[in-house]
Design a protein around this motif. Structure first.
Motif, short mmCIF file in Angstrom:
data_model
loop_
_atom_site.label_atom_id
_atom_site.label_comp_id
_atom_site.label_asym_id
_atom_site.label_seq_id
_atom_site.Cartn_x
_atom_site.Cartn_y
_atom_site.Cartn_z
N LEU B 47 0.85 -1.19 0.00
CA LEU B 47 0.00 0.00 0.00
C LEU B 47 0.89 1.25 0.00
CD1 LEU B 47 -2.61 -1.16 2.66
CD2 LEU B 47 -2.84 -1.15 0.17
N SER B 48 0.33 2.33 -0.51
CA SER B 48 1.11 3.58 -0.59
C SER B 48 0.14 4.75 -0.51
CB SER B 48 1.87 3.62 -1.91
OG SER B 48 0.94 3.60 -2.98
N PHE B 51 -2.12 4.53 -3.27
CA PHE B 51 -3.01 3.37 -3.27
C PHE B 51 -3.23 2.88 -1.84
CE2 PHE B 51 -4.90 -0.54 -4.65
CZ PHE B 51 -5.47 -0.18 -5.86
N PRO B 52 -4.11 3.61 -1.10
CA PRO B 52 -4.21 3.34 0.34
C PRO B 52 -5.05 2.12 0.73
CG PRO B 52 -5.60 5.20 -0.26
CD PRO B 52 -4.87 4.80 -1.51
N TRP B 53 -5.86 1.59 -0.19
CA TRP B 53 -6.68 0.41 0.12
C TRP B 53 -6.30 -0.74 -0.80
CZ3 TRP B 53 -12.46 2.36 0.57
CH2 TRP B 53 -12.60 3.04 1.79
#
Lengths: 248, 395
Positions: B47-48, B51-53
């Motif tokens: 995750l980043s 792209f948190p989910w």
């Protein structure tokens, strides 16, 4: 009085003084390596992105009706009356719906921390309420970043455009995007060509989920009456059938 | 030493294989758990900020809650619509749902940055947040499922008083359960109404909450068929074949409605043109629609309905169609706008797999020791039932 920031890409020389002033304010590390990162992260709440000969500044846009504020289940994010969108780390449980919701990729997360927090710009609300400009505005040597009342910033943008109509694309980015933002941007080219999100709706995002949420009272009331009615009807029918069988 | 166990060698060999699989998954899951809580989300996942989910939300939560929808569907069918003949499959469905919700909450403890604050939405309110509503509904509905399953425990312990107390509150409880499910099953879809700028046009639709709700009912029924098949194999019990056959025709109607709604949505949004774009998203969207459409002609056939094996495969197809949809909406449909390519790290997959394995193990444990299936409740009745196999139980 609602605070706002105006970023004028035509005046930005890419010195990144705003970045280092911001890092200093938040006690974040700052060196050449971090300066070269050019993306928002938990230790970099604003960044200058180099787009060929031009520069664009990324940060929380402080939307007038922020998606993150409506998304947060615990109310850790709030739109203040003064304009900045602020974050209360003590409430946050780390669901990261604000990050999914944001159209500008503004909230970032402390991915390496054991008790992580969201990190985002708070438009130096503590400095502004004390009558001081934001740290980035104070650091900017070229009036590329200005701060003040939102209407005053719009007037300033229009003034610069009127004085040099050939030097500017006539659209102010942030006037209408997702219902308007407290950070406004102008440039000699459309901001979208400098990497700002394109094709954003002019409608504020929270309305999209509110339309679904506001049906809940009706679902609950109509649903419970309907289900109770069906329950009564089906069980009454079974009782009658049973009584008829036993009377035979 | 006795040779009595010899003929059962095959049985034990199979059991040992699954035991090895189970403990291997647990070991990998435990290692990933250590990484998650010692080194943090960044170390355990891909995750980043962009792209948190990832799959913990897309699969563990979105699919988990949907796959557990058989509980409220069957409660509504048996107790509210009073169709008593489905009763033999009610309790396993409620157990599946209860374990499903517990595991969803368990999975959330991995995904939340601050799992120690999972209770915050209960006292810190934001009624404008879909996540807030989901949090409340899942909490309340898990409590309802706990109460709905509790009679099995009371029966086992021969506690008469709490059983009596349960009967007094059972009707409002069940109605509340159906309404809470309606709310949060659809609200999981509402979560994505907020991101028209991120979710690919193939999937972004104002009808998302309704689609999530209808598809949850479908997959809940499919999971009931799936679970009955596996229970009958694992516990060497008679399969409730006639019941499952009639459940299959309900499933056929629900899935046909769902499929028709999806097509009408494409029509409404004038989105047919998107299907000609040569993008990976198009392929995934078509795969999803194909998995939804494929079992439809089979589910309507008596031949398939009365053949447990074929029915099982049809149900499996419905389940895969559902999972593909949820992952498309929450993961693959978001990737392009995020600008990064998210592929889950092996430790993310390890946690998810361990949680699934835990689900199977807990179901097995509960089914072994608690009166989940009818046989253990009333042997005589079930014997008669499985002998004539017409499935119409005397009320």
């Amino acid at each position: 009085m609602a605070y706002a920031i105006l970023f004028d890409s035509t005046k930005c020389v890419g010195c990144k003084s705003c970045e280092s002033a911001c890092a200093e304010k938040w006690n974040n590390p700052y060196d050449d390596k971090i300066a070269a990162e050019e993306k928002l992260s938990a230790h970099k709440l604003t960044t200058i992105q180099t787009k060929g000969e031009k520069y664009v500044r990324r940060m929380c846009m402080h939307c007038l009706e922020p998606a993150c504020v409506s998304a947060c289940p615990v109310g850790a994010l709030q739109k203040t009356a003064q304009g900045p969108v602020v974050y209360d780390a003590d409430k946050c449980m780390g669901c990261r719906y604000c990050m999914t919701a944001c159209a500008f990729g503004a909230p970032t997360y402390e991915w390496q921390a054991r008790a992580p927090k969201v990190a985002k710009c708070n438009m130096c609300i503590e400095r502004q309420t004390a009558g001081k400009p934001t740290a980035c505005t104070e650091a900017c040597p070229n009036e590329a970043t200005m701060c003040g009342d939102r209407d005053a910033m719009i007037a300033l943008a229009r003034k610069r455009m009127a004085e040099n109509p050939k030097g500017y694309n006539p659209k102010i980015y942030g006037m209408d995007e997702v219902g308007g933002t407290s950070v406004l941007m102008i440039s000699d080219v459309p901001l979208e060509s400098l990497g700002m999100p394109a094709n954003l709706p002019t409608e504020a995002l929270p309305g999209l989920t509110w339309r679904a949420l506001e049906t809940i009272p009706s679902v609950v009331s109509v649903g419970s009456v309907l289900l109770s009615g069906i329950y009564w009807f089906t069980h009454r029918r079974a009782e009658v059938a049973k009584a008829e069988r036993s009377s035979l | 030493m006795t040779t009595l166990t010899l003929p059962r060698n095959g049985f034990f060999a199979r059991l040992t294989f699954w035991k090895v699989v189970f403990w291997a998954l647990m070991a990998a899951g435990l290692y990933a758990t250590f990484v998650r809580f010692y080194y943090g989300l960044g170390a355990v996942s891909n995750l980043s900020d962009a792209f948190p989910w990832g799959i913990w939300i897309g699969f563990d939560v979105l699919c988990g809650v949907g796959l557990a929808a058989g509980g409220f569907t069957l409660v509504a069918v048996v107790h509210i619509f009073n169709i008593e003949r489905y009763k033999p499959i009610l309790r396993p469905a409620v157990l599946t749902a209860f374990l499903g919700y517990l595991l969803v909450i368990f999975a959330l403890m991995f995904d939340l940055g601050r799992p120690d604050r999972i209770w915050h939405p209960l006292i810190m309110w934001n009624p404008h947040s879909v996540m807030f509503e989901v949090g409340w509904c899942v909490t309340l509905y898990t409590t309802v499922l706990f109460l709905e399953f509790s009679p099995a425990v009371f029966e086992k312990l021969h506690w008469k008083a709490p059983l009596k107390a349960f009967r007094m509150i059972s009707v409002p409880l069940m109605i509340a359960g159906v309404i809470l499910s309606t709310l949060h099953q659809s609200s999981l879809g509402s979560l994505f109404l907020l991101v028209p700028h991120k979710l690919d046009k193939l999937w972004y639709t104002p009808y998302q909450p309704i689609f999530f709700y209808v598809s949850a009912i479908g997959v809940g029924l499919a999971m009931t068929i799936f679970e009955s098949w596996h229970s009958s194999k694992a516990f060497k019990r008679q399969l409730e074949a006639p019941l499952l056959a009639s459940l299959a025709s309900v499933l056929a109607v629900v899935q046909t409605t769902y499929f028709a709604m999806r097509l009408m949505d494409l029509q409404n949004r004038h989105a047919w043109g998107l299907l000609t774009d040569n993008r990976p998203e198009t392929a995934l969207f078509l795969l999803e629609l194909a998995l939804i459409a494929l079992p439809l002609p089979f589910l309507f056939q008596k031949r398939v309905q009365s053949n447990p094996r074929l029915l099982y495969w049809a149900a499996l197809c419905v389940i895969f169609g559902f999972i593909t949809n949820r992952l498309n909406v929450s993961v693959t449909g978001i990737e392009r706008a995020s600008g990064v390519a998210y592929i889950p790290k092996w430790t993310e997959v390890a946690v998810t797999m361990a949680i699934i394995a835990l689900g199977f193990a807990l179901f097995r444990l509960a089914a072994r020791h608690l009166p989940v299936f009818e046989e253990e409740e009333d042997k005589e009745e079930t014997k008669a039932y499985s002998q004539n196999r017409i499935g119409l139980k005397v009320a």
